[in-house]
Motif scaffolding. Structure first.
Motif, short mmCIF file in Angstrom:
data_model
loop_
_atom_site.label_atom_id
_atom_site.label_comp_id
_atom_site.label_asym_id
_atom_site.label_seq_id
_atom_site.Cartn_x
_atom_site.Cartn_y
_atom_site.Cartn_z
N GLU A 283 0.83 -1.19 0.04
CA GLU A 283 -0.15 -0.03 0.18
C GLU A 283 1.16 1.16 0.00
N ASP A 284 1.77 1.22 0.77
CA ASP A 284 2.65 2.39 1.03
C ASP A 284 4.18 2.12 0.10
N GLU A 285 4.15 1.29 -0.76
CA GLU A 285 5.55 1.15 -1.14
C GLU A 285 5.43 0.37 -2.66
#
Length: 189
Positions: A52-54
């Protein structure tokens, strides 16, 4: 998914490389900076990790190392950064041998690996990294051919039923293994 990138080494550090491919620079986590030089033309097999963040790429000079990385990250509690750290510290053969021998102490000596994770690696991967007949690492060409047969619609059980016959023919290319596998499966019908 990006399977590999071919290009020139633009820059590199302890655990990363920037590969210039036709004017686009790909930053790739890479564990063997000693094996490359600036402006060298190389091909790196890549694993694209998406969270989600990478969004990141992990790179390998050989298919065998790439396949071992995939098996390592399939172990519960073992992420891509830890698996990359393992592969950057020791060679492919050393890690495979330690898993097959059940050497928990060797695995605990790798970066980010504790006793519980070392035991889990052995539990999940022992016997899956080497051929039962030859005690040699399974050839990536054979693995590619077996995956190719599955993508053509053959079931895992059908492919496994001819695996030993394919292993009896060492040194073939992926295409040759695939053709032989198709012939063997057609004979079974």
């Amino acid at each position: 998914m990006i399977a590999f990138i071919r290009g020139k080494v633009f820059a590199y550090g302890i655990d990363w490389i920037i590969l210039d491919n036709q004017g686009i620079g790909y930053r790739i986590f890479f564990g063997h900076p000693e094996a490359i030089k600036l402006n060298q033309e190389i091909q790196i097999f890549t694993y694209q990790h998406v969270r989600e963040d990478e969004l990141s790429l992990y790179g390998f000079l050989s298919l065998e190392e790439y396949e071992l990385f995939l098996k390592l990250i399939s172990v519960k509690g073992l992420g891509p950064k830890t698996a990359m750290g393992m592969l950057s510290k020791f060679h492919y053969e050393q890690i495979v041998q330690s898993i097959e021998n059940g050497d928990v102490n060797f695995l605990k000596g790798l970066p980010g690996i504790g006793g519980k994770t070392a035991s889990q690696i052995i539990l999940d991967l022992k016997g899956k990294l080497v051929s039962a007949q030859s005690n040699e690492p399974i050839a990536s060409e054979l693995t590619d051919a077996m995956e190719g047969l599955k993508s053509l619609g053959y079931k895992q059980g059908e492919v496994q039923s001819i695996a030993n016959k394919l292993r009896e023919q060492p040194g073939l290319s992926s295409d040759e293994y695939l053709k032989l596998g198709l012939q063997l499966l057609m004979k079974k019908k």
